[in-house]
Write a protein that holds these residues in place. Structure first.
Motif, PDB file in Angstrom:
ATOM      1  N   ASN A  35      -2.880 -12.175   2.803  1.00  5.06           N
ATOM      2  CA  ASN A  35      -3.772 -11.304   2.421  1.00  5.06           C
ATOM      3  C   ASN A  35      -3.882 -10.429   4.086  1.00  5.06           C
ATOM      4  O   ASN A  35      -4.489 -11.163   5.460  1.00  5.06           O
ATOM      5  N   THR A  36      -2.957  -9.418   3.949  1.00  4.52           N
ATOM      6  CA  THR A  36      -2.547  -8.449   4.877  1.00  4.52           C
ATOM      7  C   THR A  36      -2.846  -7.131   5.140  1.00  4.52           C
ATOM      8  O   THR A  36      -3.743  -6.800   4.199  1.00  4.52           O
ATOM      9  N   TYR A  37      -2.743  -6.166   5.885  1.00  7.62           N
ATOM     10  CA  TYR A  37      -3.580  -4.846   5.679  1.00  7.62           C
ATOM     11  C   TYR A  37      -2.090  -3.849   5.307  1.00  7.62           C
ATOM     12  O   TYR A  37      -3.081  -3.397   4.215  1.00  7.62           O
ATOM     13  N   ALA A  38      -1.020  -4.424   4.388  1.00  7.94           N
ATOM     14  CA  ALA A  38      -0.226  -3.800   4.438  1.00  7.94           C
ATOM     15  C   ALA A  38      -0.022  -4.049   1.943  1.00  7.94           C
ATOM     16  O   ALA A  38       0.808  -3.189   1.721  1.00  7.94           O
ATOM     17  N   THR A  39      -1.141  -5.238   2.024  1.00  2.12           N
ATOM     18  CA  THR A  39      -0.668  -5.354   0.895  1.00  2.12           C
ATOM     19  C   THR A  39      -1.944  -4.993  -0.254  1.00  2.12           C
ATOM     20  O   THR A  39      -3.054  -5.182   0.176  1.00  2.12           O
ATOM     21  N   VAL A  40      -1.459  -3.927  -1.270  1.00  2.00           N
ATOM     22  CA  VAL A  40      -2.901  -3.721  -2.082  1.00  2.00           C
ATOM     23  C   VAL A  40      -3.593  -5.624  -2.658  1.00  2.00           C
ATOM     24  O   VAL A  40      -2.682  -6.220  -3.346  1.00  2.00           O
ATOM     25  N   GLN A  41      -4.399  -5.522  -2.453  1.00  2.00           N
ATOM     26  CA  GLN A  41      -5.351  -6.459  -3.117  1.00  2.00           C
ATOM     27  C   GLN A  41      -5.858  -6.721  -4.091  1.00  2.00           C
ATOM     28  O   GLN A  41      -6.654  -6.660  -5.069  1.00  2.00           O
TER      29      GLN A  41
ATOM     30  N   LYS B 162       0.436  -1.435   0.162  1.00  4.26           N
ATOM     31  CA  LYS B 162       0.163   0.026  -0.134  1.00  4.26           C
ATOM     32  C   LYS B 162       0.721   1.256   0.451  1.00  4.26           C
ATOM     33  O   LYS B 162       0.391   2.316  -0.785  1.00  4.26           O
ATOM     34  N   LYS B 163       2.328   1.613   0.570  1.00  7.81           N
ATOM     35  CA  LYS B 163       3.025   2.324   0.557  1.00  7.81           C
ATOM     36  C   LYS B 163       3.353   2.248  -0.643  1.00  7.81           C
ATOM     37  O   LYS B 163       3.877   3.515  -1.504  1.00  7.81           O
TER      38      LYS B 163
END
Lengths: 267, 169
Positions: free
Chosen positions: B115-121, B82-83
């Motif tokens: 499948n985490t908070y930091a990765t763009v799905q 996401k960063k």
């Protein structure tokens, strides 16, 4: 004294097995005085500081100190006792249990091959003193501790997030932080790039790894029955080939029947 | 010294080939797809292997460029965090039209195992993707095949088609 209330409505639906007799295995601990070097270290520390707890676990001397003493203890270990390396520094979230963070420092004495873990407990909003002017490693490690857990560090020259973006909301390694992100995290890239008004167009994240919809031709391609993006689902078989049937301008069409398989490996 | 050997009496007369502008333009485009080096994680290693001499992307006219201004195809090879999402969008916007995107590997397709908070799905939440390449990580042959499929796609559309705004833009 009243017994704790337990809902017995779904008692049949529950698994019959409970681990009520299971006892978590404990790492064996030993007296600090059982090791000559660690005994001397503990004596030296006890002369100068308050030591709440001290024991040996997995060949480490673990000492629990008051959080106000952290920099003085680490400096003492470094200058007087030869523990010249700070190997690791971070924190653990015990907020649910006791409302505290455990901040730990892993120290190494290279000459004697001995390791010490210095730990202290701070309240959720209590700040801790930086040790970055004693150990250079602490500079980044304290920033990471702040980024991941929200432990604030006093007198740090550049107290800023190190892994997550600067405008991130929340601290991901806290036990209360959801693994798949909170509301702000799930829309982070959409809000940042397209703005909040694009949320409806792009839609929420698909977090179900098993989600399959063969009629959704925007997100899925049924193997052997592929259609173009967004077109109507079709049960017609599609032939997979990497080149057009009639060949391409100046490029000859490859016919699979005409190819020759080389079986002699050492040719 | 060299003898001029075109025989005008053979092959049906003059050495003239008739075609359409669309076909000619797409022929050129599909055989000179310069790719933006975009290795984000382990798929980047496979992408580099595809570009190197054993698998040899140069045969397809695909040369890796370090600048978005010189690139036509962006191979999103790896986990998009996401960063990093805003930068991939900025680099995509900096690429000159016409441009295409290959989403390489599970992470770029759907977020994959992260499948985490930091990765763009899925990279398609940020940029429009033309071709999804499954695998974790896809073999170099798979990326070659993907490129050939992309070439086929380019040849099948009109020369002006890719100038049209795509999804999300």
């Amino acid at each position: 004294m009243m017994r704790e209330y337990k809902d017995k409505q779904n008692v049949q639906a529950k698994s019959y097995y409970t681990d009520r007799y299971w006892v978590a295995p404990r790492v064996p601990t030993f007296e600090a005085s059982s090791d000559e070097e660690f005994g001397a270290v503990l004596e030296s520390l006890k002369e100068n500081f308050t030591v709440n707890e001290a024991y040996i676990q997995l060949k480490h001397l673990v000492i629990n100190i008051n959080p106000e003493d952290n920099k003085a203890v680490l400096t003492h270990l470094y200058k007087e006792l030869g523990y010249g390396r700070l190997m690791e520094l971070s924190a653990m979230d015990w907020i649910a249990k006791s409302g505290e963070f455990e901040v730990f420092y892993e120290m190494l004495n290279i000459d004697k091959a001995k390791r010490i873990r210095v730990k202290c407990f701070i309240k959720e909003n209590q700040a801790i003193e930086s040790v970055q002017d004693v150990f250079r490693l602490a500079n980044f490690a304290e920033r990471e501790m702040y980024d991941m857990l929200g432990v604030k560090v006093n007198n740090h020259p550049f107290m800023k997030r190190i892994l997550m973006p600067d405008d991130w909301h929340g601290h991901p390694l806290r036990k209360t932080y959801p693994l798949q992100g909170d509301e702000a995290a799930s829309w982070y890239e959409v809000d940042k790039i397209f703005g909040k008004e694009a949320r409806d167009i792009i839609g929420p994240e698909i977090r179900d790894g098993a989600a399959i919809d063969r009629y959704d031709t925007e997100r899925f391609a049924r193997l052997g029955h592929e259609v173009k993006f967004g077109e109507e689902y079709s049960s017609e078989k599609t032939e997979q080939s990497y080149q057009e049937e009639e060949g391409v301008f100046l490029v000859r069409k490859l016919h699979k029947d005409d190819t020759k398989t080389v079986t002699d490996r050492d040719r | 010294m060299a003898q001029h050997k075109v025989n005008y009496t053979e092959n049906g007369g003059l050495p003239v080939a008739l075609t359409t502008v669309d076909k000619l333009v797409n022929w050129g485009r599909s055989n000179s797809l310069w790719a933006l080096t975009y290795g984000l994680a382990c798929c980047g290693i496979e992408m580099m292997a595809t570009g190197a001499s054993r698998y040899d992307f140069d045969r397809f006219g695909t040369i890796f460029r370090a600048s978005p201004r010189q690139a036509e195809v962006m191979v999103v090879a790896g986990t998009l965090t996401k960063k990093h999402a805003e930068f991939i969008r900025r680099l995509y916007d900096q690429m000159a039209e016409p441009k295409w995107v290959i989403s390489m590997g599970s992470c770029a397709n759907t977020g994959g195992m992260f499948n985490t908070y930091a990765t763009v799905q899925g990279a398609d939440r940020v940029i429009p993707v033309d071709l999804y390449l499954p695998g974790c990580a896809p073999r170099p042959e798979t990326l070659q095949y993907a490129l050939m499929m992309l070439q086929k796609k380019i040849r099948s559309e009109g020369a002006n088609k890719s100038q049209r705004p795509k999804r999300l833009v």
